[in-house]
Design a protein around this motif. Structure first.
Motif, PDB file in Angstrom:
ATOM      1  N   THR A  46      23.909  19.010  93.302  1.00 35.17           N
ATOM      2  CA  THR A  46      25.317  19.356  93.054  1.00 35.17           C
ATOM      3  C   THR A  46      25.424  20.606  92.189  1.00 35.17           C
ATOM      4  O   THR A  46      26.234  21.504  92.466  1.00 35.17           O
ATOM      5  N   VAL A  47      24.613  20.693  91.141  1.00 32.32           N
ATOM      6  CA  VAL A  47      24.582  21.910  90.324  1.00 32.32           C
ATOM      7  C   VAL A  47      24.187  23.108  91.193  1.00 32.32           C
ATOM      8  O   VAL A  47      24.779  24.201  91.073  1.00 32.32           O
ATOM      9  N   THR A  84      11.249  21.985  90.609  1.00 33.45           N
ATOM     10  CA  THR A  84      11.855  21.017  89.707  1.00 33.45           C
ATOM     11  C   THR A  84      13.383  21.106  89.664  1.00 33.45           C
ATOM     12  O   THR A  84      14.061  20.130  89.359  1.00 33.45           O
ATOM     13  N   THR A  85      13.940  22.269  89.960  1.00 33.52           N
ATOM     14  CA  THR A  85      15.399  22.407  89.993  1.00 33.52           C
ATOM     15  C   THR A  85      15.959  22.192  91.389  1.00 33.52           C
ATOM     16  O   THR A  85      17.167  21.965  91.539  1.00 33.52           O
ATOM     17  N   GLY A  86      15.130  22.289  92.398  1.00 36.43           N
ATOM     18  CA  GLY A  86      15.600  22.304  93.777  1.00 36.43           C
ATOM     19  C   GLY A  86      15.885  23.703  94.272  1.00 36.43           C
ATOM     20  O   GLY A  86      15.998  23.932  95.478  1.00 36.43           O
ATOM     21  N   GLY A  94      22.609  28.310  81.684  1.00 33.09           N
ATOM     22  CA  GLY A  94      24.008  27.930  81.578  1.00 33.09           C
ATOM     23  C   GLY A  94      24.536  27.274  82.840  1.00 33.09           C
ATOM     24  O   GLY A  94      23.883  27.215  83.880  1.00 33.09           O
ATOM     25  N   GLU A  95      25.768  26.788  82.723  1.00 27.30           N
ATOM     26  CA  GLU A  95      26.436  26.112  83.819  1.00 27.30           C
ATOM     27  C   GLU A  95      27.019  27.130  84.797  1.00 27.30           C
ATOM     28  O   GLU A  95      27.498  28.193  84.391  1.00 27.30           O
ATOM     29  N   PRO A  96      26.993  26.826  86.106  1.00 31.97           N
ATOM     30  CA  PRO A  96      27.689  27.699  87.059  1.00 31.97           C
ATOM     31  C   PRO A  96      29.193  27.668  86.818  1.00 31.97           C
ATOM     32  O   PRO A  96      29.727  26.682  86.288  1.00 31.97           O
ATOM     33  N   SER A  97      29.865  28.733  87.195  1.00 29.17           N
ATOM     34  CA  SER A  97      31.299  28.841  86.919  1.00 29.17           C
ATOM     35  C   SER A  97      32.145  27.960  87.829  1.00 29.17           C
ATOM     36  O   SER A  97      33.242  27.544  87.454  1.00 29.17           O
TER      37      SER A  97
END
Length: 309
Positions: A46-47, A84-86, A94-97
């Motif tokens: 999802t991220v 590991t992150t896909g 940081g988080e995506p916008s």
């Protein structure tokens, strides 16, 4: 004519480029992105979907989290392929916008399909789609077609006869194929024709944008795992093939055949049994992709990445 499209995915390097193609190609209108566990956990997938849309500068497409495990089996992820992150390769902080939708994938699918007919392109396990059909059978009439990157007419890539998206949740794939909704399978036999060769990497480099540079870094990482695990000189870009089939059916040539998903076999669970020669006498129930117009395919992918700037 523009095709309304929902993309159900598990990003994943190849899913990332499938998202970009669906966002940018004028032949489709991307209504929603839903995620499912597969290439990585559903949290990471999802991220990753949010990150891809953020990099593309697209904020109006909702992203909703779906199933975190198969219908009945234990989840098996592909971190050996995607890291590991896909989406290993370029480093992100940081988080995506682009935010995550407050609705679940199931809720978003229901909302979209109640409002209009749409094609579902699924590039992961079919868990979300199976649950939708099981719990909201009346909405099947608003699914124009399900186009799945999954399966194979011959060998697999996670087991001798099973491709990963089929093997992760064969019970879901079986339910979807038997639902009666028009179904197209773009399996390994056709996606292995979409190799990210040096000439493709050169085309991405010539675009010269930050997004194209990230795509090149993703493909370079993807190439390294495919070389180490499978001995491929260039990695196959599986998932955008299913989007390309919707964009222009002439890019991906299909035939009608009977398709059955193996769920019981001790050694063959997840096998997609495609009766290309009519041995069983069962009527065709699916379109099966066989060949790819490689030049037309890469022209659409490169044009889409270029258009996103």
């Amino acid at each position: 004519m523009v095709t309304p499209l929902i993309l159900d995915c598990d990003p994943g390097h190849d899913d990332a480029l499938a998202i970009l193609l669906a966002v940018a190609d004028p032949a489709v209108d991307l209504l929603a992105v839903t995620t499912v566990a597969g290439n990585q956990t559903v949290d990471k997938c999802t991220v990753n979907a949010r990150r891809v849309l953020s990099l593309a500068g697209v904020s109006e497409v909702p992203v909703a989290r779906g199933a975190d495990r198969p219908l009945v089996r234990r989840l098996r992820i592909a971190d050996d392929v995607h890291g590991t992150t896909g989406l290993d390769g370029p480093a992100f902080t940081g988080e995506p916008s682009v935010p995550e939708s407050p609705h679940s994938a199931h809720e978003l699918l229901v909302d979209v399909l109640r409002s209009r007919p749409a094609t579902i392109v699924a590039t992961g396990a079919l868990t979300n789609v199976a649950r939708l059909l099981a719990e909201e059978p009346s909405l099947a009439r608003n699914i124009t077609e399900i186009v799945w990157m999954g399966g194979s007419t011959d060998r697999g890539n996670i087991a001798p006869l099973a491709e990963a998206n089929a093997c992760v949740d064969p019970e879901a794939a079986d339910l979807v194929v038997r639902s009666g909704v028009p179904f197209t399978m773009c399996g390994l036999n056709v996606t292995h024709q979409a190799l990210v060769t040096d000439d493709v990497l050169a085309r991405l480099e010539r675009i010269g944008t930050p997004l194209a540079r990230v795509c090149g870094e993703w493909m370079t990482f993807f190439a390294s795992t495919y070389r180490d695990l499978f001995g491929f000189e260039a990695p196959p870009l599986h998932d955008p093939v299913a989007v390309a089939r919707v964009i222009d059916p002439a890019i991906v040539h299909c035939v009608e055949a009977n398709l059955v998903i193996e769920t019981k076999g001790e050694w063959t669970a997840g096998a997609t049994v495609v009766d290309l020669d009519g041995y069983t006498g069962r009527p065709p129930n699916a379109r099966i992709a066989l060949t790819l117009d490689r030049e037309a395919f890469w022209n659409r992918v490169v044009t889409a990445i270029t258009a996103l700037g």
